[in-house]
Design an enzyme around this catalytic site. Structure first.
Site, short mmCIF file in Angstrom:
data_model
loop_
_atom_site.label_atom_id
_atom_site.label_comp_id
_atom_site.label_asym_id
_atom_site.label_seq_id
_atom_site.Cartn_x
_atom_site.Cartn_y
_atom_site.Cartn_z
N ASN A 203 5.26 13.47 3.14
CA ASN A 203 4.69 14.82 2.44
C ASN A 203 4.17 15.79 3.39
O ASN A 203 4.28 17.12 3.30
CB ASN A 203 3.69 14.54 1.22
N CYS B 225 -1.84 14.47 -1.62
CA CYS B 225 -2.87 13.52 -2.07
C CYS B 225 -3.99 14.09 -2.56
O CYS B 225 -4.78 13.57 -3.35
CB CYS B 225 -3.33 12.47 -1.18
N SER C 5 0.79 5.64 -0.26
CA SER C 5 0.20 5.42 -1.77
C SER C 5 -0.57 3.98 -1.77
O SER C 5 -0.54 3.36 -0.69
CB SER C 5 1.59 4.95 -2.64
N GLU D 41 -5.47 5.91 4.41
CA GLU D 41 -6.08 7.21 3.39
C GLU D 41 -4.90 7.28 2.41
O GLU D 41 -3.45 7.39 2.67
CB GLU D 41 -5.40 8.34 4.50
N LEU D 42 -5.15 6.70 1.21
CA LEU D 42 -4.24 6.48 0.07
C LEU D 42 -4.24 7.26 -0.97
O LEU D 42 -4.63 8.33 -0.52
CB LEU D 42 -4.61 4.93 -0.44
N LYS E 83 5.52 4.68 13.03
CA LYS E 83 6.55 4.47 11.99
C LYS E 83 6.51 5.48 11.20
O LYS E 83 5.65 5.60 10.12
CB LYS E 83 6.56 3.02 11.24
N PRO E 84 7.52 6.73 11.08
CA PRO E 84 7.31 7.64 10.30
C PRO E 84 8.20 7.16 9.01
O PRO E 84 9.00 6.31 9.21
CB PRO E 84 8.20 8.86 11.05
N GLU F 47 -1.35 9.52 -10.50
CA GLU F 47 -1.10 10.86 -9.57
C GLU F 47 0.22 11.36 -10.06
O GLU F 47 0.95 10.10 -10.03
CB GLU F 47 -1.20 10.17 -8.16
C1 SIN Z 1 -2.61 14.63 2.27
O1 SIN Z 1 -1.91 14.77 1.06
O2 SIN Z 1 -2.49 13.22 2.43
C2 SIN Z 1 -3.00 15.40 3.30
C3 SIN Z 1 -3.29 16.84 2.65
C4 SIN Z 1 -4.06 17.43 3.59
O3 SIN Z 1 -4.33 17.15 4.68
O4 SIN Z 1 -4.61 18.64 3.35
#
Ligand code: SIN
Length: 480
Positions: free
Chosen positions: A149, A281, A226, A247-248, A172-173, A381
């Protein structure tokens, strides 16, 4: 366009020669083929990172910072090219892609400076002949696994601090968006970052992940993605007791109180809900609006949503691009269908959008009212351009709804009452609170969640803790 993998300073393909295709989500057009690597190539990348670590960690913070700052400058120099590449593989509107490149560079600039401030400490000892020192040292080889994203910013948010702290990395992208990562890899060379310090491997996620998590040279995993995948990685990371930054997922509530500046609240809801077609997220996922302001807010929001332009990210003026893949569109459809079945009213949108010459992957910006707590979009979500609105009566009710979630990444509230600002900010069980602010993300502030939204913080001075070990030295001083 760079399409090969970066291992030990060389651009290489998969051992087998296998590749996979990167396609434009807006049109299904073929963009490039990139290597389909597995365990063997990943092991070599880890070996290269391990070999490069000694020399990299021995450099001064200023030397490392200089290289990281140079990388930021190169990203800004190439903003237009990098943004175009991102829009092609990810779909977001060009204006957003340009913004992301600047945002990505800001993490590098910040980390380059912050590396000079990795101070130690001297603790007063209990004995006259002792000195107690605390020093911070780089963790070592870090595995960095990033999502589609934000194909550039989620890399630099990790890469900048990792490099500044003296770590080396294997990235690893996401399979959907490897080209932005490889473009950053190319700029690393131009920035003077030595061979092996940054390695990038694309390919089969399970194989690459298994090697990253089981190879004893890897000391840390930093993952954005996720919660479901995060849990899987955490289980595997347990075997080597890897340090983790996770960071989930999120499920952000957006609360509008009767005393809010309604214009600002509508603008905020639009910005946080429809950015990246709702695929962030920290997107507002459920809007709670107090009864006294409900009709005015919903009326204005409907008008604003109806003005959004959907289309290919490369087309002028487009604000909402395609969703990343078919599964993403199907999930959004399922959430809307479930809400309708349970009695929600569609005030705007509600179905796929037809875009001339585009793939069947666009969804209309959607506004739903009459939403209740048992609907799927109230519990999960959605990751799409759907704004579900629910009316509340009392502050306590909105807080209870907001906190009734396994997630705790970002939350938003709009009110003009300063006491309420503090009360609500303290009561929300979230890592980030946007108080009258729908865009809280910035390089100098901590970003991360509580509950099942993650572990650790990225950004600010806090991220440096994620890439350093704290070493304590108890020093006996003879003659003291
Ligand atoms: C994310 O959606 O994980 C990042 C959003 C952001 O950095 O503002």
């Amino acid at each position: 366009m760079q399409t090969q993998n970066l291992i030990g300073g060389r651009w290489v393909g998969a051992d087998s020669g296998a590749t996979f295709a990167v396609t434009d989500p807006a049109t299904d057009e073929h963009v490039a083929d990139v290597p389909k690597c597995g365990r063997a190539e990943t092991a070599r990348a880890i070996g290269a990172a391990q070999e490069a670590w000694g020399a990299w960690r021995s450099k001064t913070a200023a030397e490392r910072g200089e290289a990281v700052r140079k990388l930021a400058e190169l990203m800004v120099r190439d903003q237009e090219r990098l943004a175009g590449l991102m829009t092609r593989e990810q779909g977001k509107p060009l204006a957003e892609a340009r913004g992301e490149i600047a945002y990505a560079a800001s993490f590098l600039t910040w980390a380059a400076e912050e590396g000079r401030r990795l101070y130690g400490e001297m603790i007063p000892a209990s004995f006259a002949n002792k000195r107690l020192l605390v020093m911070r040292q780089p963790v070592g080889v870090c595995a960095i696994i990033t999502p589609w994203n934000f194909p550039s910013a989620m890399i630099t948010r990790k890469l900048g601090p990792a490099l500044s702290c003296g770590c080396t990395v294997v990235i690893k992208p996401a399979e959907d968006t490897p080209l932005s990562a490889l473009a950053i890899g190319e700029l690393c060379g131009e920035a003077g970052i030595p061979a092996g310090v940054v390695n990038i491997v694309t390919g089969t996620p399970a194989e690459i992940g298994d090697e990253l998590l089981s190879n004893p040279a890897v000391r840390k995993l930093s993952f954005t993605g996720s919660t479901q995948v995060g849990k899987l990685l955490m289980r595997k990371a347990a075997d080597n007791v890897l340090r983790l930054s996770m960071e989930l997922g999120g499920h952000a509530p957006f609360i509008v109180f009767d005393d809010a500046d309604v214009e600002a609240a509508v603008a905020g809801a639009m910005a946080t809900k429809f950015r990246n077609a709702g695929q962030t997220c920290i997107c507002a996922n459920r809007l709670y609006v107090q009864a006294g302001i409900y009709d005015e807010f919903v009326g204005r929001l409907t008008e604003a949503v109806s003005c959004l332009k959907v289309g290919r990210g490369t087309d002028e003026g487009v604000q909402v691009g395609p969703l990343i893949n078919d599964a993403a569109v199907e999930k959004v459809e399922a959430h809307v269908a479930d809400a309708r079945e349970r009695g929600a009213d569609v005030l705007f949108g509600g179905q796929r959008a037809h875009v001339a010459g585009g793939a069947d992957r666009f969804f209309q910006p959607t506004l739903l009212a009459g939403v209740t707590g048992e609907m799927r979009l109230s519990r999960e979500e959605t990751f799409g351009p759907v704004a579900p609105v629910r009316r509340f009566m009392e502050e306590a009710e909105a807080i209870a709804w907001a906190n009734d979630s396994d997630f705790g990444l970002a939350a938003y509230a709009y009110t003009r009452d300063a006491s309420r600002c503090f009360r609500v900010a303290e009561a929300l069980e979230y890592g980030i609170v946007g108080m009258n602010d729908a865009a809280p993300s910035t390089a100098q502030a901590p970003f991360g969640g509580v509950k099942q939204s993650g572990i650790g913080r990225e950004g600010g001075k806090y991220v440096m803790d994620e890439y350093t070990e704290t070493k304590y030295v108890s020093w006996g001083v003879s003659g003291a």
